[in-house]
Design an enzyme around this catalytic site. Structure first.
Site, mmCIF file in Angstrom:
data_model
loop_
_atom_site.group_PDB
_atom_site.id
_atom_site.type_symbol
_atom_site.label_atom_id
_atom_site.label_comp_id
_atom_site.label_asym_id
_atom_site.label_seq_id
_atom_site.Cartn_x
_atom_site.Cartn_y
_atom_site.Cartn_z
ATOM 1 C CG HIS A 116 26.050 -31.885 -12.998
ATOM 2 N ND1 HIS A 116 27.259 -32.517 -13.159
ATOM 3 C CD2 HIS A 116 25.119 -32.770 -13.441
ATOM 4 C CE1 HIS A 116 27.080 -33.714 -13.693
ATOM 5 N NE2 HIS A 116 25.777 -33.888 -13.873
ATOM 6 C CG ASP B 188 31.404 -23.656 -9.282
ATOM 7 O OD1 ASP B 188 30.610 -24.357 -9.931
ATOM 8 O OD2 ASP B 188 32.461 -23.196 -9.750
#
Ligand code: GDG
Length: 472
Positions: free
Chosen positions: A157, A365
């Protein structure tokens, strides 16, 4: 459909009641688990004095969860240690914060082995095993060592770091080699996939086969870029429901005609909150006429409070928001409302809708779901503007956002000014283009793309976009 076995550090059993308080990921995984009569396995979040391997099975709203407790030493070395003090900072380009301790590494290996020991007896021959995130990188190898021959996939992720950074991790080679025990490895973007391939080729000497798979030491791995989506339609619906409408109305009342600029982030140094505050302060100073006409609401629920770097960022943000407010506030107006607590998802959807602009400015991110949720929550007739860091994975899909360099206060300040002045037709045009992508590449698309790649079906191959193919 084969039974799906999902493994992640923490397990989020479905809560029912429309699952209103759950993230899109948990809802989508729960739906897939329900459909395949599958199971979600992970750490309970609880500690036990000495590890027993006892599995707590529960069934909630049609989904079976299986959780184990860990020892306090595991939590310290594996979770707070290797996962959150070594891998997380390193994979977010914060080598200055990464701590390398043998104890952490040992704890990480031990917990992955504990997961494998307890999980492997539960695996049936046709199960598809899908392991999630940086806590569990070596789990596939441990399962193979225990003779598991099922299809096993892994999804990361968070970003994959550039090779030059990864080389600073002791035993990096062993960690990356362990990924070759999976059949499929999924990364959020082409950029992270390219970094992974670069490491695999230059450091391991892995070969890229004609069909794009990687071959190394007799194992063949398919690595794909497969960006996680949200349930865009459901989030859009939620923004039109009672809780959201109330939250939106109450925000607008409290704004008293001022434009609201919103930020919603787990309190984490990767989210660029400090830099965001600097950028916003710069905007206020460069546009004094806008003071008292705007305010920023920053929602930042604390996370990982046992880790020192998180305590430090919290202190820094307390000081910085206090300093900016002290310097610029008037008796009637506070420039930053800084809130260290979380809100129910429905209320969040309403707050997104009440905001004229949303600042999503992480320094790094993997994806960033807040950016996607903000877009999905907007009023189609009068949408707000997304200001998005080019260093978030989401920037690869949401190209019609105002893309900024989050390190540059000037860039952020300019984007705020532009967002607040943007005419409605441009806002609608940008929003529509982003919404089209969010609907097309939603959480179910992501889930199906990964599972299809894992089952090796032709459908899966077709769904993996042309550009995700590894160059020969
Ligand atoms: C990791 C990767 C990747 C936040 N405040 C509240 C609240 N939230 C919810 C948001 C969003 C989620 O938390 C945060 O997701 P992000 O994607 O922004 O970030 P991470 O937690 O760092 O997640 C990231 C993600 O995994 C998925 O792959 O996108 O890159 O770092 O859904 O809405 N939810 C509620 N109240 C809050 O106050 N209910």
């Amino acid at each position: 459909m084969s039974r799906l076995l999902v493994v992640s550090n923490r397990v989020q059993p479905p809560v029912g009641e429309g699952e209103a308080n759950q993230g899109g990921l948990a809802v989508a995984l729960s739906a897939a688990l329900r459909e395949s009569n599958g199971m979600w396995f992970g750490w309970s979040g609880q500690e036990t004095e000495s590890f027993t391997g006892h599995i707590n099975f529960q069934r909630n709203h049609g989904v079976t969860t299986a959780t184990i407790d860990l020892e306090p030493q595991d939590t310290e070395e594996y979770y707070n240690g290797y996962a959150n003090r070594t891998l997380w900072p390193l994979f977010h380009d914060r080598i200055d914060l990464a701590e390398f301790q043998r104890g952490f590494e040992g704890g990480y290996a031990r917990v992955n082995l504990r997961f494998a020991d307890t999980l492997s007896p539960l695996i049936e021959p046709d199960d598809l095993v899908w392991i999630h995130d940086y806590h569990m990188i070596p789990l596939g190898r441990e399962l193979r060592r225990q003779g598991i021959q099922n299809r096993i996939g892994f999804f990361l992720h968070i970003p994959w770091p550039p090779t030059r950074l990864l080389l600073s991790l002791p035993h990096h080679r062993e960690l990356v080699e362990s990924l070759f025990f999976y059949d499929v490895v999924g990364l959020q973007t082409q950029e992270w996939l390219d970094s992974f391939l670069h490491y695999a080729q230059t450091q391991l000497g892995a070969e890229i086969l004609e069909d794009g798979c990687l071959s190394y030491q007799g194992r063949v791995l398919r690595a794909i870029a497969c960006p996680i989506g949200i349930d865009a339609a459901a989030f859009q619906d939620m923004a039109n429901q009672e809780l959201a409408i109330q939250a939106c109305d109450s925000m607008r009342r409290s704004a008293e005609g001022r434009a609201m600029i919103l930020g919603v982030d787990r309190l984490d140094y990767s989210k660029g909150l400090e830099e965001r505050f600097w950028g916003y302060e710069r905007f206020l100073k460069e546009h004094p006429e806008m003071q008292e006409k705007v305010f920023m609401l920053q929602i930042a629920p604390p996370s990982r409070g046992d880790v020192q770097s998180y305590q430090e960022i919290r202190n820094q943000l307390d000081t910085l928001s206090g300093r900016i407010n002290g310097e610029l506030a008037s008796a009637e107006w506070v420039p930053i409302r800084y809130v260290n607590k979380g809100y129910p998802r429905g209320a969040l959807a309403g707050m997104y809708r009440a905001a004229a602009a949303c600042l999503v400015t992480p320094l790094r991110d993997g994806m960033n779901l807040v950016a996607k949720e903000y877009v999905a929550a907007q009023d189609p007739e009068d949408p707000g503007v997304l200001i998005l860091s080019s260093f978030a994975g989401a920037a690869h899909q949401l190209k019609q956002a105002l893309l900024v360099n989050p390190h540059s206060a000037e860039d952020v300040a300019d984007a705020i000014a532009r967002a607040l002045n943007m005419d409605k037709s441009e806002r609608i045009e940008r929003w529509q283009a982003m919404m089209d992508i969010l609907r097309k590449e939603d959480v179910n698309w992501w889930l199906n793309s990964f599972v299809d790649a894992l089952t090796g079906g032709d459908e899966g191959r077709a769904k993996v976009r042309e550009k995700d193919k590894v160059p020969a």
